[in-house]
Structure formats: structure tokens, C-alpha cells
Design a protein around this motif. Structure first.
Motif, PDB file in Angstrom:
ATOM      1  N   PHE A 250       1.085  -1.146   0.376  1.00 47.50           N
ATOM      2  CA  PHE A 250       0.159   0.073   0.381  1.00 47.50           C
ATOM      3  C   PHE A 250       1.324   0.795   0.120  1.00 47.50           C
ATOM      4  O   PHE A 250       0.945   1.215   0.954  1.00 47.50           O
ATOM      5  CB  PHE A 250      -0.961   0.188   0.930  1.00 47.50           C
ATOM      6  CG  PHE A 250      -2.170   1.503   1.113  1.00 47.50           C
ATOM      7  CD1 PHE A 250      -3.450   0.605   0.305  1.00 47.50           C
ATOM      8  CD2 PHE A 250      -1.443   1.979   1.857  1.00 47.50           C
ATOM      9  CE1 PHE A 250      -4.316   1.949   0.679  1.00 47.50           C
ATOM     10  CE2 PHE A 250      -2.771   2.948   1.912  1.00 47.50           C
ATOM     11  CZ  PHE A 250      -3.670   3.011   0.757  1.00 47.50           C
ATOM     12  N   PHE A 251       0.100   2.285  -0.928  1.00 47.37           N
ATOM     13  CA  PHE A 251       1.316   3.446  -0.603  1.00 47.37           C
ATOM     14  C   PHE A 251       0.393   4.852  -0.374  1.00 47.37           C
ATOM     15  O   PHE A 251      -0.452   5.415  -0.614  1.00 47.37           O
ATOM     16  CB  PHE A 251       1.297   3.897  -2.683  1.00 47.37           C
ATOM     17  CG  PHE A 251       2.553   3.241  -3.489  1.00 47.37           C
ATOM     18  CD1 PHE A 251       3.330   2.671  -3.080  1.00 47.37           C
ATOM     19  CD2 PHE A 251       1.474   2.964  -4.401  1.00 47.37           C
ATOM     20  CE1 PHE A 251       4.156   1.756  -3.207  1.00 47.37           C
ATOM     21  CE2 PHE A 251       1.692   1.678  -5.479  1.00 47.37           C
ATOM     22  CZ  PHE A 251       3.638   1.581  -5.611  1.00 47.37           C
ATOM     23  N   TYR A 252       1.249   5.231   0.723  1.00 48.35           N
ATOM     24  CA  TYR A 252       0.241   6.149   2.022  1.00 48.35           C
ATOM     25  C   TYR A 252       0.611   7.305   1.560  1.00 48.35           C
ATOM     26  O   TYR A 252       0.383   9.032   1.704  1.00 48.35           O
ATOM     27  CB  TYR A 252       0.810   5.952   3.151  1.00 48.35           C
ATOM     28  CG  TYR A 252       0.527   4.403   4.206  1.00 48.35           C
ATOM     29  CD1 TYR A 252      -0.890   4.860   5.238  1.00 48.35           C
ATOM     30  CD2 TYR A 252       1.441   3.406   4.290  1.00 48.35           C
ATOM     31  CE1 TYR A 252      -1.575   3.643   5.934  1.00 48.35           C
ATOM     32  CE2 TYR A 252       0.885   1.927   4.829  1.00 48.35           C
ATOM     33  CZ  TYR A 252      -0.508   2.860   5.434  1.00 48.35           C
ATOM     34  OH  TYR A 252      -1.676   1.286   5.562  1.00 48.35           O
ATOM     35  N   ASN A 253       2.042   7.179   0.746  1.00 53.04           N
ATOM     36  CA  ASN A 253       2.513   8.405   0.265  1.00 53.04           C
ATOM     37  C   ASN A 253       2.507   8.916  -1.543  1.00 53.04           C
ATOM     38  O   ASN A 253       3.468   9.072  -2.137  1.00 53.04           O
ATOM     39  CB  ASN A 253       4.252   9.327   0.530  1.00 53.04           C
ATOM     40  CG  ASN A 253       5.252   7.815  -0.225  1.00 53.04           C
ATOM     41  OD1 ASN A 253       4.503   6.170  -0.248  1.00 53.04           O
ATOM     42  ND2 ASN A 253       6.143   7.772  -0.307  1.00 53.04           N
ATOM     43  N   ILE A 254       1.224   8.538  -1.837  1.00 58.62           N
ATOM     44  CA  ILE A 254       0.824   8.309  -3.132  1.00 58.62           C
ATOM     45  C   ILE A 254       1.656   9.282  -4.085  1.00 58.62           C
ATOM     46  O   ILE A 254       1.565   9.784  -5.090  1.00 58.62           O
ATOM     47  CB  ILE A 254      -0.113   7.718  -3.509  1.00 58.62           C
ATOM     48  CG1 ILE A 254      -0.260   7.475  -4.851  1.00 58.62           C
ATOM     49  CG2 ILE A 254      -1.445   8.534  -2.819  1.00 58.62           C
ATOM     50  CD1 ILE A 254       0.467   6.110  -5.762  1.00 58.62           C
ATOM     51  N   PHE A 255       1.137  10.321  -3.445  1.00 56.54           N
ATOM     52  CA  PHE A 255       1.018  12.030  -4.019  1.00 56.54           C
ATOM     53  C   PHE A 255       2.540  11.749  -4.263  1.00 56.54           C
ATOM     54  O   PHE A 255       3.189  12.867  -5.404  1.00 56.54           O
ATOM     55  CB  PHE A 255       1.056  13.126  -3.026  1.00 56.54           C
ATOM     56  CG  PHE A 255      -0.985  12.730  -2.849  1.00 56.54           C
ATOM     57  CD1 PHE A 255      -1.845  13.241  -4.213  1.00 56.54           C
ATOM     58  CD2 PHE A 255      -0.818  12.738  -1.366  1.00 56.54           C
ATOM     59  CE1 PHE A 255      -2.729  12.938  -3.921  1.00 56.54           C
ATOM     60  CE2 PHE A 255      -2.588  12.667  -0.820  1.00 56.54           C
ATOM     61  CZ  PHE A 255      -3.786  12.551  -2.268  1.00 56.54           C
ATOM     62  N   LYS A 256       3.672  12.255  -3.311  1.00 56.54           N
ATOM     63  CA  LYS A 256       5.001  12.530  -3.808  1.00 56.54           C
ATOM     64  C   LYS A 256       5.621  11.318  -4.889  1.00 56.54           C
ATOM     65  O   LYS A 256       6.339  11.446  -5.661  1.00 56.54           O
ATOM     66  CB  LYS A 256       5.579  11.607  -2.534  1.00 56.54           C
ATOM     67  CG  LYS A 256       7.176  11.735  -2.514  1.00 56.54           C
ATOM     68  CD  LYS A 256       7.711  12.003  -1.508  1.00 56.54           C
ATOM     69  CE  LYS A 256       9.398  11.852  -1.142  1.00 56.54           C
ATOM     70  NZ  LYS A 256       9.822  12.041  -0.133  1.00 56.54           N
ATOM     71  N   ILE A 257       4.524   9.671  -4.910  1.00 58.05           N
ATOM     72  CA  ILE A 257       5.422   8.753  -5.834  1.00 58.05           C
ATOM     73  C   ILE A 257       4.797   9.771  -6.807  1.00 58.05           C
ATOM     74  O   ILE A 257       5.663   8.855  -7.936  1.00 58.05           O
ATOM     75  CB  ILE A 257       4.602   7.481  -5.469  1.00 58.05           C
ATOM     76  CG1 ILE A 257       5.688   7.172  -4.290  1.00 58.05           C
ATOM     77  CG2 ILE A 257       5.014   6.568  -6.188  1.00 58.05           C
ATOM     78  CD1 ILE A 257       4.404   6.174  -3.233  1.00 58.05           C
ATOM     79  N   LEU A 258       4.120  10.205  -7.152  1.00 58.43           N
ATOM     80  CA  LEU A 258       3.133  10.140  -8.624  1.00 58.43           C
ATOM     81  C   LEU A 258       3.918  11.329  -9.567  1.00 58.43           C
ATOM     82  O   LEU A 258       5.025  11.665  -9.781  1.00 58.43           O
ATOM     83  CB  LEU A 258       1.549  10.687  -8.439  1.00 58.43           C
ATOM     84  CG  LEU A 258       0.792   9.880  -8.739  1.00 58.43           C
ATOM     85  CD1 LEU A 258      -0.596  10.017  -7.659  1.00 58.43           C
ATOM     86  CD2 LEU A 258       0.577   8.662  -9.949  1.00 58.43           C
ATOM     87  N   ASP A 259       4.622  12.245  -7.851  1.00 54.00           N
ATOM     88  CA  ASP A 259       5.068  13.678  -8.416  1.00 54.00           C
ATOM     89  C   ASP A 259       6.749  13.338  -9.090  1.00 54.00           C
ATOM     90  O   ASP A 259       7.168  14.107  -9.863  1.00 54.00           O
ATOM     91  CB  ASP A 259       5.648  14.038  -7.569  1.00 54.00           C
ATOM     92  CG  ASP A 259       5.669  16.322  -7.443  1.00 54.00           C
ATOM     93  OD1 ASP A 259       5.250  16.019  -8.720  1.00 54.00           O
ATOM     94  OD2 ASP A 259       6.231  16.399  -7.157  1.00 54.00           O
ATOM     95  N   SER A 260       6.895  11.965  -8.248  1.00 55.95           N
ATOM     96  CA  SER A 260       8.668  11.649  -8.765  1.00 55.95           C
ATOM     97  C   SER A 260       8.595  10.610 -10.255  1.00 55.95           C
ATOM     98  O   SER A 260       9.803  10.462 -10.673  1.00 55.95           O
ATOM     99  CB  SER A 260       8.772  11.269  -7.755  1.00 55.95           C
ATOM    100  OG  SER A 260       8.628   9.629  -7.182  1.00 55.95           O
ATOM    101  N   SER A 261       6.886  10.018 -10.584  1.00 52.50           N
ATOM    102  CA  SER A 261       7.333   8.266 -11.760  1.00 52.50           C
ATOM    103  C   SER A 261       7.127   9.659 -12.933  1.00 52.50           C
ATOM    104  O   SER A 261       6.380  10.741 -12.770  1.00 52.50           O
ATOM    105  CB  SER A 261       6.394   7.958 -11.102  1.00 52.50           C
ATOM    106  OG  SER A 261       6.006   7.424 -10.118  1.00 52.50           O
TER     107      SER A 261
END
Length: 361
Positions: A250-261
Motif C-alpha cells: 500500500f502507498f501512503y505517500n502516493i502524491f509524492k510517488i506520482l510527482d516523482s514518476s
């Protein structure tokens, strides 16, 4: 603290609960008393809620006869709980965010409304209104919608429909994604199945990856949402291919991950569509094939019709067309830039503020 007592009803998946949590937190920040009603399944998505959370017994009827009998018991118990809590709280406004878990508290809210004690407001996240929201639409004061058009909502409700978008976490801000993409750099690809399942999505993605020429594997960095029961299989296959990877349940920091992908392969629930628009990330959308009324396909079409995403159906994941869709997005920087620009043209509404203004001002 304002004298109004407000309650929100949600449950089931993150697609229903997270918007309710976001809106509830916004109301609390605006100094309102706010309580969130959830079922057991929805509790795991509410850890960030600032107010009181009540767990209400709930169930659905998609099962055998024994399961349905148990469901009746759970619903009756949930009805008793809802009566007890709502008559004790005496809310001035009730907000339903869909899912079967919101049925019993909304039924009680209907009694309170008949007694002129409360008003009922609904929020629909998807492009097709769900069964519970559709059932209570005739009795609601307002129907707030995420997409600018709801296919199965009848015209007689037009005067109570307001396009507001999806309640977001107001503490998170996305910067404008750069279109100055460096060619031939390693691409970080997010594989994100959401709360309703990623098993078939992950297997289908692996089929696509295995068709790539071997020299592509060193150019890839994979971040995948992966259920524990599938993790060992995925690890072994990616290791054998020599691909850099990271797996999470599960991704709790999905916003940060999307921003860096660099781009994402994902389902197309309403929350995911909203996250893609906010982060302006190129995507290949794989709608969940058995979503109610096929709403995930309609959600995905919202972006593909704007040339702001690519669409591949799950049944086609093993096909050459799916492979070439992925490979083209990987190879073609200009295509990714075009998608980013089209995403940046989509207006993002402040649902929290719009809903608050409509209800209270």
C-alpha cells in the motif's frame, strides 16, 4: 467551535472513504463538529481523519443464501447503531459519499429529515452514480458530482446537481509538471492497482514487459503496488529480467510517488483519475472490468477523450496492441509531453470550498 453538528457516511473502498476524510478534515479546519460513519473495511483509509470515527455494521447481498442471511443481521444491527448515534448527535447536515456501507445511516438520516432535523447531501465520485446514491437522490437537498456529466442521473434532478470535483487534501499541493523531459534517462514507472485489486493488472503488465527487447530492462525502474500473496512471484520475475524494482502492499505517500514518476499504469477509479490530473502524469489506464455499471471504463474515457491518457482493457493486456501502446509511451517523449500538456488544460475545482459554500452560505 460552530454549533452545527455534521456527519459523513462512507465505507468500503478508498475511493469512497478518502474523499469523505478530505472533506471532513476541511470542515473541521473550518471549525465545524464532524463525525465520520464507516464500516470495518473503510477504517483503514481513515487514519488521517481529525474527528470522531464510528464503525457501523454493514453488508451486501452478493453471496450464497447463508451469506445473505448473515447480511440481513449485519444490516439490522447497523440500522440500530445508526439510529442510536444519529438521534444522539442530531446532525444539522448529513453527507453521503456512496458505497453500500452508507445505506443504513442514510436511511436513518431520511427519518431525521422527515422530522425537519437534518438535510441530506450526496457526493458521487464516479461518472456513473452508484446504487445507494441513486436510491437516495430523490430525497437529497444537493447532489455534488466529481465529473461534469453523470450518465445515469435523470434530468429531473438537474436543479440539485452541482459539479464540484473531488474533495482533496488541502495540505498537498502539486507543482506544474515540467515538459523538459531528458531523453534516454531511466524511466520510473508506477504500477498502481488501487484498493480494488492489482493482481490481474500486475500479471498483465509483466506480460507486456517480457515482450520488450532485453536492452530496455536497464532503462526501467518499477514501483509496483503488490499484494503480499503475489510478491514472491513478482520479485522473482523482475529479478530474472534484471529490472530495478520496489514492491509495496500500500502507498501512503502516493502524491509524492506520482510527482516523482515518469508515467503510471493504473486502474481508473475516480480517485486515481483525480490524482493523475493533479500530478499531470502520463498514464495507461486499465479499467477494472467488473466495476459497477462499468464506471471505471467511463472514468478512463473522460481522460482519453481529452487525449490525456491511454486506455487498454484488461482482456487485451496480453495482446500486441497493449505492448505497442506501452512501448510507444516509453519511447516517444513527444507523446508524453503532449499528454502532460493536455492534463494541464483540465481545470481542477476546489470541491471542499464549493460544497461548503453551497451548503452553508
Amino acid at each position: 467551535m460552530k454549533s452545527d453538528y455534521l456527519v459523513l457516511f462512507a465505507g468500503g473502498t478508498g475511493g469512497h472513504v478518502i474523499p469523505a476524510v478530505n472533506y471532513g478534515n476541511y470542515l473541521i479546519d473550518c471549525d465545524y463538529n464532524c463525525t465520520l460513519f464507516l464500516d470495518k473495511r473503510g477504517l483503514k483509509y481513515a487514519s488521517q481523519f481529525k474527528g470522531r470515527v464510528l464503525c457501523i455494521s454493514s453488508a451486501h447481498f452478493s453471496g450464497n443464501t447463508l451469506y445473505k442471511l448473515k447480511s440481513i443481521f449485519h444490516l439490522l444491527y447497523g440500522l440500530i447503531q445508526s439510529f442510536y448515534y444519529l438521534f444522539k448527535i442530531k446532525p444539522s447536515h448529513c453527507f453521503g459519499f456512496g458505497s453500500y456501507a452508507s445505506f443504513t445511516p442514510l436511511a436513518v438520516a431520511l427519518v431525521l429529515k422527515a422530522l425537519r432535523m437534518t438535510k441530506i447531501h450526496l457526493h458521487e465520485q464516479n461518472s456513473i452514480i452508484g446504487k445507494v446514491n441513486l436510491l437516495f437522490a430523490p430525497f437529497s437537498n444537493n447532489i455534488f458530482i466529481n465529473f461534469d456529466n453523470i450518465i445515469n442521473l435523470k434530468s429531473r434532478y438537474a436543479k440539485k446537481i452541482y459539479h464540484v470535483g473531488l474533495p482533496n487534501n488541502n495540505k498537498i499541493f502539486f507543482k506544474k509538471r515540467s515538459i523538459n523531459i531528458v531523453k534516454d534517462k531511466k524511466l520510473k514507472i508506477l504500477i498502481f492497482g488501487g484498493s480494488q485489486g492489482s493482481l490481474n493488472l500486475n500479471d498483465g503488465f509483466l506480460k507486456i514487459i517480457k515482450k520488450l527487447p532485453g536492452n530496455y530492462y536497464k532503462k526501467l525502474s518499477i514501483l509496483m503496488q503488490c499484494p503480499n500473496k503475489q510478491a514472491n512471484k513478482i520479485k522473482n520475475e523482475l529479478k530474472d529480467l534484471g529490472i530495478e524494482y520496489e514492491l509495496n502492499n500500500f502507498f501512503y505517500n502516493i502524491f509524492k510517488i506520482l510527482d516523482s514518476s515518469d508515467f503510471v499504469v493504473a486502474r481508473s477509479g475516480a480517485g486515481t483519475i483525480n490524482d493523475i490530473i493533479q500530478s499531470q502524469i502520463p498514464s495507461i489506464l486499465i479499467p477494472l472490468p467488473h466495476s459497477i455499471y462499468n464506471h471505471q471504463y467511463i472514468n478512463a474515457k473522460y481522460l482519453t477523450d481529452k487525449k490525456a491518457a491511454q486506455l487498454v482493457e484488461e482482456k487485451d493486456l496480453g495482446s500486441d496492441s497493449a505492448y505497442f501502446t506501452f512501448k510507444k509511451l516509453f519511447d516517444n517523449v513527444d507523446q508524453r509531453i503532449s499528454i502532460i500538456k493536455n492534463l494541464q488544460q483540465i481545470k481542477i475545482l476546489d470541491a471542499n470550498k464549493l460544497m461548503l459554500n453551497k451548503v452553508f452560505k
